[in-house]
Write a protein that holds these residues in place. Structure first.
Motif, PDB file in Angstrom:
ATOM      1  N   PHE A  22       0.802  -1.208   0.000  1.00  0.00           N
ATOM      2  CA  PHE A  22       0.000   0.000   0.000  1.00  0.00           C
ATOM      3  C   PHE A  22       0.841   1.267   0.000  1.00  0.00           C
ATOM      4  CE2 PHE A  22      -3.081  -3.094   1.668  1.00  0.00           C
ATOM      5  CZ  PHE A  22      -4.031  -2.938   0.679  1.00  0.00           C
ATOM      6  N   SER A  23       2.076   1.211   0.479  1.00  0.00           N
ATOM      7  CA  SER A  23       2.910   2.408   0.493  1.00  0.00           C
ATOM      8  C   SER A  23       3.399   2.748  -0.903  1.00  0.00           C
ATOM      9  CB  SER A  23       4.102   2.224   1.443  1.00  0.00           C
ATOM     10  OG  SER A  23       4.962   1.219   0.942  1.00  0.00           O
ATOM     11  N   ASN A  24       3.277   1.839  -1.854  1.00  0.00           N
ATOM     12  CA  ASN A  24       3.698   2.109  -3.214  1.00  0.00           C
ATOM     13  C   ASN A  24       2.615   2.800  -4.029  1.00  0.00           C
ATOM     14  OD1 ASN A  24       6.190   0.955  -2.765  1.00  0.00           O
ATOM     15  ND2 ASN A  24       5.541  -1.070  -3.417  1.00  0.00           N
ATOM     16  N   SER A  25       1.414   2.905  -3.508  1.00  0.00           N
ATOM     17  CA  SER A  25       0.326   3.559  -4.222  1.00  0.00           C
ATOM     18  C   SER A  25       0.480   5.068  -4.132  1.00  0.00           C
ATOM     19  CB  SER A  25      -1.023   3.162  -3.621  1.00  0.00           C
ATOM     20  OG  SER A  25      -1.259   1.796  -3.787  1.00  0.00           O
ATOM     21  N   PHE A  26       0.048   5.740  -5.211  1.00  0.00           N
ATOM     22  CA  PHE A  26       0.031   7.200  -5.197  1.00  0.00           C
ATOM     23  C   PHE A  26      -1.201   7.657  -4.433  1.00  0.00           C
ATOM     24  CE2 PHE A  26       2.219   6.966  -9.565  1.00  0.00           C
ATOM     25  CZ  PHE A  26       3.478   6.997  -8.998  1.00  0.00           C
ATOM     26  N   ASN A  27      -0.980   8.331  -3.331  1.00  0.00           N
ATOM     27  CA  ASN A  27      -2.046   8.889  -2.500  1.00  0.00           C
ATOM     28  C   ASN A  27      -1.859  10.395  -2.431  1.00  0.00           C
ATOM     29  OD1 ASN A  27      -3.375   6.432  -1.370  1.00  0.00           O
ATOM     30  ND2 ASN A  27      -1.316   6.029  -0.637  1.00  0.00           N
ATOM     31  N   GLN A  28      -2.818  11.078  -1.808  1.00  0.00           N
ATOM     32  CA  GLN A  28      -2.670  12.515  -1.633  1.00  0.00           C
ATOM     33  C   GLN A  28      -1.376  12.800  -0.897  1.00  0.00           C
ATOM     34  OE1 GLN A  28      -6.212  14.507  -0.503  1.00  0.00           O
ATOM     35  NE2 GLN A  28      -5.225  16.483  -0.292  1.00  0.00           N
ATOM     36  N   ASN A  29      -0.646  13.803  -1.360  1.00  0.00           N
ATOM     37  CA  ASN A  29       0.652  14.252  -0.851  1.00  0.00           C
ATOM     38  C   ASN A  29       1.810  13.355  -1.273  1.00  0.00           C
ATOM     39  OD1 ASN A  29      -0.484  16.532   0.455  1.00  0.00           O
ATOM     40  ND2 ASN A  29      -1.099  15.217   2.155  1.00  0.00           N
ATOM     41  N   SER A  30       1.548  12.324  -2.080  1.00  0.00           N
ATOM     42  CA  SER A  30       2.636  11.489  -2.601  1.00  0.00           C
ATOM     43  C   SER A  30       3.390  12.244  -3.677  1.00  0.00           C
ATOM     44  CB  SER A  30       2.099  10.204  -3.245  1.00  0.00           C
ATOM     45  OG  SER A  30       1.495   9.373  -2.315  1.00  0.00           O
ATOM     46  N   ASN A  31       4.677  11.993  -3.750  1.00  0.00           N
ATOM     47  CA  ASN A  31       5.494  12.509  -4.846  1.00  0.00           C
ATOM     48  C   ASN A  31       5.575  11.401  -5.884  1.00  0.00           C
ATOM     49  OD1 ASN A  31       7.535  13.341  -6.600  1.00  0.00           O
ATOM     50  ND2 ASN A  31       8.689  14.335  -4.960  1.00  0.00           N
ATOM     51  N   ILE A  32       5.113  11.670  -7.105  1.00  0.00           N
ATOM     52  CA  ILE A  32       5.116  10.623  -8.127  1.00  0.00           C
ATOM     53  C   ILE A  32       6.505  10.390  -8.700  1.00  0.00           C
ATOM     54  CG2 ILE A  32       2.704  11.048  -8.728  1.00  0.00           C
ATOM     55  CD1 ILE A  32       3.886  12.242 -11.432  1.00  0.00           C
ATOM     56  N   GLY A  33       7.411  11.313  -8.440  1.00  0.00           N
ATOM     57  CA  GLY A  33       8.756  11.170  -9.003  1.00  0.00           C
ATOM     58  C   GLY A  33       8.699  11.240 -10.508  1.00  0.00           C
ATOM     59  N   SER A  34       9.358  10.308 -11.138  1.00  0.00           N
ATOM     60  CA  SER A  34       9.375  10.226 -12.597  1.00  0.00           C
ATOM     61  C   SER A  34       9.299   8.749 -12.958  1.00  0.00           C
ATOM     62  CB  SER A  34      10.677  10.852 -13.108  1.00  0.00           C
ATOM     63  OG  SER A  34      10.768  10.745 -14.495  1.00  0.00           O
ATOM     64  N   PHE A  35       8.418   8.411 -13.885  1.00  0.00           N
ATOM     65  CA  PHE A  35       8.321   7.022 -14.312  1.00  0.00           C
ATOM     66  C   PHE A  35       7.968   6.980 -15.789  1.00  0.00           C
ATOM     67  CE2 PHE A  35       4.152   8.171 -12.643  1.00  0.00           C
ATOM     68  CZ  PHE A  35       3.263   7.672 -13.576  1.00  0.00           C
ATOM     69  N   GLU A  36       8.232   5.845 -16.400  1.00  0.00           N
ATOM     70  CA  GLU A  36       7.969   5.667 -17.821  1.00  0.00           C
ATOM     71  C   GLU A  36       6.886   4.629 -18.049  1.00  0.00           C
ATOM     72  OE1 GLU A  36      11.608   4.541 -19.777  1.00  0.00           O
ATOM     73  OE2 GLU A  36      12.154   6.623 -20.131  1.00  0.00           O
ATOM     74  N   LEU A  37       6.050   4.897 -19.046  1.00  0.00           N
ATOM     75  CA  LEU A  37       5.071   3.935 -19.529  1.00  0.00           C
ATOM     76  C   LEU A  37       5.103   3.983 -21.049  1.00  0.00           C
ATOM     77  CD1 LEU A  37       2.007   4.586 -17.173  1.00  0.00           C
ATOM     78  CD2 LEU A  37       3.488   2.582 -17.174  1.00  0.00           C
ATOM     79  N   THR A  38       4.781   2.879 -21.666  1.00  0.00           N
ATOM     80  CA  THR A  38       4.749   2.780 -23.119  1.00  0.00           C
ATOM     81  C   THR A  38       3.334   3.050 -23.611  1.00  0.00           C
ATOM     82  OG1 THR A  38       6.502   1.129 -22.984  1.00  0.00           O
ATOM     83  CG2 THR A  38       5.312   1.250 -25.046  1.00  0.00           C
ATOM     84  N   ILE A  81      -0.508   0.360 -18.786  1.00  0.00           N
ATOM     85  CA  ILE A  81      -0.009  -0.470 -17.689  1.00  0.00           C
ATOM     86  C   ILE A  81      -0.173  -1.904 -18.164  1.00  0.00           C
ATOM     87  CG2 ILE A  81      -0.303  -1.187 -15.293  1.00  0.00           C
ATOM     88  CD1 ILE A  81      -1.703   1.548 -14.827  1.00  0.00           C
ATOM     89  N   THR A  82       0.943  -2.585 -18.351  1.00  0.00           N
ATOM     90  CA  THR A  82       0.903  -3.961 -18.838  1.00  0.00           C
ATOM     91  C   THR A  82       1.339  -4.969 -17.781  1.00  0.00           C
ATOM     92  OG1 THR A  82       3.130  -3.705 -19.747  1.00  0.00           O
ATOM     93  CG2 THR A  82       1.275  -3.278 -21.238  1.00  0.00           C
ATOM     94  N   ASP A  83       1.870  -4.475 -16.687  1.00  0.00           N
ATOM     95  CA  ASP A  83       2.359  -5.341 -15.614  1.00  0.00           C
ATOM     96  C   ASP A  83       1.299  -5.425 -14.518  1.00  0.00           C
ATOM     97  OD1 ASP A  83       3.682  -6.644 -13.565  1.00  0.00           O
ATOM     98  OD2 ASP A  83       5.295  -5.171 -13.385  1.00  0.00           O
ATOM     99  N   ASP A  84       0.766  -6.614 -14.288  1.00  0.00           N
ATOM    100  CA  ASP A  84      -0.285  -6.754 -13.273  1.00  0.00           C
ATOM    101  C   ASP A  84       0.233  -6.572 -11.847  1.00  0.00           C
ATOM    102  OD1 ASP A  84       1.038  -9.169 -13.066  1.00  0.00           O
ATOM    103  OD2 ASP A  84      -0.723 -10.411 -13.376  1.00  0.00           O
ATOM    104  N   GLU A  85       1.534  -6.410 -11.704  1.00  0.00           N
ATOM    105  CA  GLU A  85       2.120  -6.137 -10.387  1.00  0.00           C
ATOM    106  C   GLU A  85       2.247  -4.633 -10.121  1.00  0.00           C
ATOM    107  OE1 GLU A  85       2.890  -8.504  -8.051  1.00  0.00           O
ATOM    108  OE2 GLU A  85       1.935  -9.883  -9.458  1.00  0.00           O
ATOM    109  N   ASP A  86       1.929  -3.814 -11.101  1.00  0.00           N
ATOM    110  CA  ASP A  86       1.999  -2.361 -10.957  1.00  0.00           C
ATOM    111  C   ASP A  86       0.800  -1.899 -10.141  1.00  0.00           C
ATOM    112  OD1 ASP A  86       2.112   0.399 -11.183  1.00  0.00           O
ATOM    113  OD2 ASP A  86       2.661   0.369 -13.309  1.00  0.00           O
ATOM    114  N   LYS A  87       1.037  -1.555  -8.893  1.00  0.00           N
ATOM    115  CA  LYS A  87      -0.050  -1.179  -7.975  1.00  0.00           C
ATOM    116  C   LYS A  87       0.057   0.287  -7.539  1.00  0.00           C
ATOM    117  CE  LYS A  87      -1.520  -5.417  -7.971  1.00  0.00           C
ATOM    118  NZ  LYS A  87      -2.537  -5.786  -8.907  1.00  0.00           N
ATOM    119  N   ARG A  88       0.688   1.117  -8.377  1.00  0.00           N
ATOM    120  CA  ARG A  88       0.865   2.522  -8.013  1.00  0.00           C
ATOM    121  C   ARG A  88      -0.449   3.294  -7.970  1.00  0.00           C
ATOM    122  NH1 ARG A  88       5.544   3.878 -12.295  1.00  0.00           N
ATOM    123  NH2 ARG A  88       4.400   2.278 -13.412  1.00  0.00           N
TER     124      ARG A  88
END
Length: 149
Positions: free
Chosen positions: A16-32, A109-116
């Protein structure tokens, strides 16, 4: 027994800490996208709209079909669709060819483990961002889409 309980507690916290919630910093990530081109989502993005179901994706596609090319970019927004549960043969034969007809990018999102990303059934998840920080998370239906922009 205690080790198992501690492990499960740590696993749940990590999940659950990997999910984007209010006040989360999304940083930078890539998606196709649907053209297999990588896109970086970073602090320039002001709105992330995430769909987890065919119906909610169709609702957003219907709205975006009425907009000019570059609408999402002009509004510093991205459309993210979770297709991880779709069988790969269906994705390749039906979904991607249909998506390639749209005049906007759909980040996938193609990875079923991506729970952001948080989700609610039959709703789009909308993240409003300021400098990469989540300022709000909303769950919306078709009727709410026009008010996003």
């Amino acid at each position: 027994m205690i080790k198992k309980v501690l492990f499960l507690a740590m696993f749940a916290t990590a999940l659950f800490s990997n999910s984007f919630n209010q006040n989360s910093n999304i940083g930078s990530f890539e998606l196709t996208d649907q053209f297999d081109k990588k896109h970086t989502v970073n602090s320039d993005v002001k709105t992330m709209i995430v769909s987890f179901e065919k119906g909610t994706s169709a609702d957003l596609n219907d709205f975006l079909a009425t907009k000019e090319k570059g609408f999402l970019e002009a509004n510093n927004a991205v459309f993210i669709a979770d297709i991880s549960g779709m069988p790969s043969i269906i994705t390749k034969i039906f979904a991607l060819p249909k998506m390639k007809k749209y005049n906007y990018n759909i980040l996938l999102i193609t990875d079923d483990e991506d729970k952001r990303f948080l989700q609610q059934e039959e709703k789009l998840t909308v993240y409003k961002l300021n400098n990469g920080i989540v300022t709000s998370v909303q769950y919306i239906t078709k009727e709410d889409i026009p008010s996003l922009f």
